[in-house]
Design a protein around this motif. Structure first.
Motif, PDB file in Angstrom:
ATOM      1  N   PHE A 287       0.800  -1.234   0.000  1.00  0.00           N
ATOM      2  CA  PHE A 287       0.000   0.000   0.000  1.00  0.00           C
ATOM      3  C   PHE A 287       0.827   1.275   0.000  1.00  0.00           C
ATOM      4  N   VAL A 288       2.143   1.156   0.235  1.00  0.00           N
ATOM      5  CA  VAL A 288       2.979   2.350   0.335  1.00  0.00           C
ATOM      6  C   VAL A 288       3.990   2.385  -0.802  1.00  0.00           C
ATOM      7  N   GLY A 289       4.537   3.569  -1.064  1.00  0.00           N
ATOM      8  CA  GLY A 289       5.547   3.729  -2.093  1.00  0.00           C
ATOM      9  C   GLY A 289       6.944   3.495  -1.563  1.00  0.00           C
ATOM     10  N   PRO A 290       7.943   3.446  -2.440  1.00  0.00           N
ATOM     11  CA  PRO A 290       9.319   3.185  -2.020  1.00  0.00           C
ATOM     12  C   PRO A 290       9.857   4.191  -1.007  1.00  0.00           C
ATOM     13  N   GLY A 291       9.586   5.476  -1.220  1.00  0.00           N
ATOM     14  CA  GLY A 291      10.065   6.481  -0.278  1.00  0.00           C
ATOM     15  C   GLY A 291       9.481   6.286   1.103  1.00  0.00           C
ATOM     16  N   SER A 292       8.206   5.981   1.166  1.00  0.00           N
ATOM     17  CA  SER A 292       7.564   5.727   2.457  1.00  0.00           C
ATOM     18  C   SER A 292       8.143   4.480   3.113  1.00  0.00           C
ATOM     19  N   ALA A 293       8.465   3.470   2.314  1.00  0.00           N
ATOM     20  CA  ALA A 293       9.060   2.254   2.865  1.00  0.00           C
ATOM     21  C   ALA A 293      10.393   2.545   3.543  1.00  0.00           C
ATOM     22  N   VAL A 294      11.177   3.434   2.949  1.00  0.00           N
ATOM     23  CA  VAL A 294      12.456   3.806   3.550  1.00  0.00           C
ATOM     24  C   VAL A 294      12.233   4.510   4.885  1.00  0.00           C
ATOM     25  N   ILE A 295      11.276   5.420   4.930  1.00  0.00           N
ATOM     26  CA  ILE A 295      10.977   6.127   6.184  1.00  0.00           C
ATOM     27  C   ILE A 295      10.511   5.146   7.250  1.00  0.00           C
ATOM     28  N   ILE A 296       9.625   4.232   6.869  1.00  0.00           N
ATOM     29  CA  ILE A 296       9.127   3.236   7.817  1.00  0.00           C
ATOM     30  C   ILE A 296      10.285   2.403   8.371  1.00  0.00           C
ATOM     31  N   GLY A 297      11.202   1.990   7.507  1.00  0.00           N
ATOM     32  CA  GLY A 297      12.352   1.212   7.941  1.00  0.00           C
ATOM     33  C   GLY A 297      13.289   1.989   8.839  1.00  0.00           C
ATOM     34  N   LEU A 298      13.542   3.249   8.494  1.00  0.00           N
ATOM     35  CA  LEU A 298      14.431   4.081   9.312  1.00  0.00           C
ATOM     36  C   LEU A 298      13.887   4.261  10.723  1.00  0.00           C
ATOM     37  N   VAL A 299      12.607   4.565  10.812  1.00  0.00           N
ATOM     38  CA  VAL A 299      11.992   4.739  12.127  1.00  0.00           C
ATOM     39  C   VAL A 299      12.059   3.433  12.919  1.00  0.00           C
ATOM     40  N   ALA A 300      11.779   2.314  12.266  1.00  0.00           N
ATOM     41  CA  ALA A 300      11.834   1.022  12.943  1.00  0.00           C
ATOM     42  C   ALA A 300      13.231   0.727  13.468  1.00  0.00           C
ATOM     43  N   GLY A 301      14.263   1.067  12.686  1.00  0.00           N
ATOM     44  CA  GLY A 301      15.631   0.820  13.101  1.00  0.00           C
ATOM     45  C   GLY A 301      16.039   1.615  14.321  1.00  0.00           C
ATOM     46  N   VAL A 302      15.495   2.805  14.477  1.00  0.00           N
ATOM     47  CA  VAL A 302      15.747   3.611  15.677  1.00  0.00           C
ATOM     48  C   VAL A 302      14.927   3.098  16.848  1.00  0.00           C
ATOM     49  N   LEU A 303      13.668   2.800  16.586  1.00  0.00           N
ATOM     50  CA  LEU A 303      12.784   2.332  17.655  1.00  0.00           C
ATOM     51  C   LEU A 303      13.289   1.057  18.308  1.00  0.00           C
ATOM     52  N   VAL A 304      13.881   0.166  17.518  1.00  0.00           N
ATOM     53  CA  VAL A 304      14.302  -1.106  18.096  1.00  0.00           C
ATOM     54  C   VAL A 304      15.411  -0.898  19.116  1.00  0.00           C
ATOM     55  N   VAL A 305      16.303   0.052  18.883  1.00  0.00           N
ATOM     56  CA  VAL A 305      17.371   0.344  19.848  1.00  0.00           C
ATOM     57  C   VAL A 305      16.778   0.914  21.129  1.00  0.00           C
ATOM     58  N   LEU A 306      15.894   1.895  20.977  1.00  0.00           N
ATOM     59  CA  LEU A 306      15.269   2.512  22.146  1.00  0.00           C
ATOM     60  C   LEU A 306      14.414   1.515  22.915  1.00  0.00           C
ATOM     61  N   ALA A 307      13.748   0.620  22.178  1.00  0.00           N
ATOM     62  CA  ALA A 307      12.883  -0.365  22.828  1.00  0.00           C
ATOM     63  C   ALA A 307      13.687  -1.378  23.624  1.00  0.00           C
ATOM     64  N   VAL A 308      14.824  -1.829  23.097  1.00  0.00           N
ATOM     65  CA  VAL A 308      15.666  -2.763  23.841  1.00  0.00           C
ATOM     66  C   VAL A 308      16.116  -2.124  25.150  1.00  0.00           C
ATOM     67  N   GLU A 309      16.506  -0.858  25.106  1.00  0.00           N
ATOM     68  CA  GLU A 309      16.891  -0.146  26.317  1.00  0.00           C
ATOM     69  C   GLU A 309      15.733  -0.098  27.313  1.00  0.00           C
ATOM     70  N   PHE A 310      14.541   0.209  26.818  1.00  0.00           N
ATOM     71  CA  PHE A 310      13.378   0.331  27.694  1.00  0.00           C
ATOM     72  C   PHE A 310      13.056  -0.998  28.362  1.00  0.00           C
ATOM     73  N   PHE A 311      13.032  -2.082  27.600  1.00  0.00           N
ATOM     74  CA  PHE A 311      12.672  -3.373  28.189  1.00  0.00           C
ATOM     75  C   PHE A 311      13.726  -3.842  29.179  1.00  0.00           C
ATOM     76  N   ASP A 312      14.980  -3.467  28.977  1.00  0.00           N
ATOM     77  CA  ASP A 312      15.980  -3.764  29.993  1.00  0.00           C
ATOM     78  C   ASP A 312      15.737  -2.952  31.258  1.00  0.00           C
ATOM     79  N   ARG A 313      15.267  -1.714  31.115  1.00  0.00           N
ATOM     80  CA  ARG A 313      14.995  -0.893  32.296  1.00  0.00           C
ATOM     81  C   ARG A 313      13.876  -1.483  33.147  1.00  0.00           C
ATOM     82  N   ILE A 314      12.893  -2.118  32.512  1.00  0.00           N
ATOM     83  CA  ILE A 314      11.806  -2.716  33.292  1.00  0.00           C
ATOM     84  C   ILE A 314      12.084  -4.191  33.588  1.00  0.00           C
ATOM     85  N   LYS A 315      13.309  -4.651  33.292  1.00  0.00           N
ATOM     86  CA  LYS A 315      13.777  -5.997  33.576  1.00  0.00           C
ATOM     87  C   LYS A 315      12.960  -7.069  32.852  1.00  0.00           C
TER      88      LYS A 315
END
Length: 440
Positions: A287-315
């Motif tokens: 449903f999305v175009g190539p440019g949107s796919a890149v944005i979606i991937g970039l955001v996901a790549g940042v979120l995964v780092v922040l999420a790993v940190e968060f889940f470690d904080r809550i053990k």
């Protein structure tokens, strides 16, 4: 024998779906290598056995019950009530391909959901309890959520939710189920200190982990384009393109963001960034175009780092980052459809309606998966137990659950000690101890 156009088209579509099903099933090898590489050597055979259980016990559960619940005749928009053991009435499934081909493709998806959870519970869950949970996951939990979105008459599908290949139905379901599992199971011994600081429990083979990542990436070309169910649909080329771009963008974000955040490019976050990009694009790939796919991937790549940190904080101890990759990445991907869909997306003049439907869908299946898993794990804990003893955990699950080590050419005593000194530092792994995310 003369073939008409319809028969020829059906034949091409059948071959296409079977080929894509094989690619998705091959993703189980990716999960096995990824998870084995990310954990310690003394538990690496056990995690491969858990993934193998997904493809054996889990597949039988989906055949016996799960497929009927997911794609059987609709009951109040909540679940299917026919098609168990692939029998009974399945005429309502209006397809050009044979039901057995469709079943094999869908069964491979069910295996993926279970394997997402296997990585999160690695290194401390009883193998016998895992067998019970895998059966529950593929026969009941995942099929109900899948029916809501993909089943004929499912209530989320009727509302217009868009989840092309399963950012919600597969990845969010698997990721948030994994969170419930680890909250009941508890963290690995030595992972967290009393002051809340995190100890590195080193990955024993990052080469294996990257091999698993590449296999998963490869398998995604069956996962997403295959969901078209037609080799004659020329849109499969664009689906493959958006899939690939999102993976590349997620991996790029994982590299660059950790360089900025930690001073060095973290290999585990690079791999998980690519996988998060894949989990995120799965809902909107058609449903999305190539440019949107890149944005979606970039955001996901940042979120995964922040999420790993968060889940470690809550053990919430997740040895492979499955909750961050699939739970957070998948949820982001579902919402991203409401933002970036070329028809109906908020950023493309469609207003907020699709975004609200996507949010409702993501929340519904995530709460369902979390709640069912939490309840099942509590029941298992109260009956047969979900966790191995501290002694067994120290010695390793390979020996205690299966009577053999993964690396028989090495001394068993040495294997038992691999990673056990993590609480005293990460000497020998070439990574700074100050970064708790360096090795997952």
């Amino acid at each position: 024998m003369e073939l008409g156009i319809k028969e020829l088209a059906a034949g091409i579509d059948t071959v296409w779906v079977l080929l894509c099903a094989a690619l998705v099933l091959f993703m189980e090898a990716g999960f096995a290598f990824l998870e084995a590489g990310f954990i310690r050597a003394k538990n690496s055979l056990n995690i491969v056995m858990k993934v193998f259980t997904d493809t054996t016990v889990g597949m039988l559960g989906f055949w016996a019950v799960g497929f009927g619940i997911m794609y059987g005749m609709d009951v109040a928009g909540l679940f299917g009530g026919s098609g168990f053991f692939l029998g009974g009435s399945l005429e309502h499934i209006d397809l050009r391909i044979p039901i057995p081909a469709f079943w094999i493709f869908q069964a491979a998806f069910a295996m993926v959901v279970a394997s997402i959870i296997s990585g999160a519970v690695a290194e401390r869950m009883k193998f016998s309890s895992y067998i019970i949970f895998t059966l529950t996951c593929t026969a009941f939990m995942y099929p109900v959520a899948g029916h809501w979105i993909w089943g004929a008459g499912g209530w989320l599908g009727e509302l217009g939710m868009l989840d092309f290949a399963g950012s919600a139905a597969v990845h969010a379901v698997g990721g948030w189920a994994a969170l419930a599992a680890v909250l009941v199971l508890g963290p690995r011994s030595g992972k967290y200190n009393e002051d809340g600081s995190v100890n590195v429990l080193p990955a024993h083979n990052m080469h294996l982990a990257f091999l698993g990542t590449f296999i998963l990436w490869f398998g995604w070309f069956g996962f997403n384009p295959g969901s078209s169910l037609s080799g004659l649909d020329l849109n499969i080329a664009r689906i493959a393109l958006t899939t690939n771009l999102a993976a590349a963008a997620g991996g790029t974000a994982g590299i660059l963001f950790t360089m900025r955040r930690y001073g060095k490019a973290d290999p585990s976050m690079a791999a998980n960034g690519a996988l998060a990009g894949l989990a995120a694009i799965t809902a909107g790939t058609a449903f999305v175009g190539p440019g949107s796919a890149v944005i979606i991937g970039l955001v996901a790549g940042v979120l995964v780092v922040l999420a790993v940190e968060f889940f470690d904080r809550i053990k919430a101890d997740d040895p492979v980052g499955a909750i961050a990759v699939h739970g957070v990445g998948g949820t982001w991907g579902v919402l991203a459809v409401g933002l970036f869909a070329r028809e109906g997306g908020l950023f493309f003049g469609g207003g907020a309606h699709q975004l609200l439907v996507q949010a409702l869908g993501a929340a519904s299946v995530s709460l369902w998966a979390f709640g069912v898993t939490y309840l099942v794990f509590l029941l298992l804990k109260a009956t047969m137990g979900v966790r191995v003893s501290p002694q067994e955990e120290m010695e390793g699950l390979d020996l205690n659950e299966h009577g053999i080590t993964a690396y028989t050419g090495l001394a068993a005593g040495s294997l038992k000690r691999v990673g056990d000194s993590a609480a005293h530092g990460a000497e020998g792994v070439g990574m700074p101890v100050s970064n708790p995310l360096t090795v997952r």
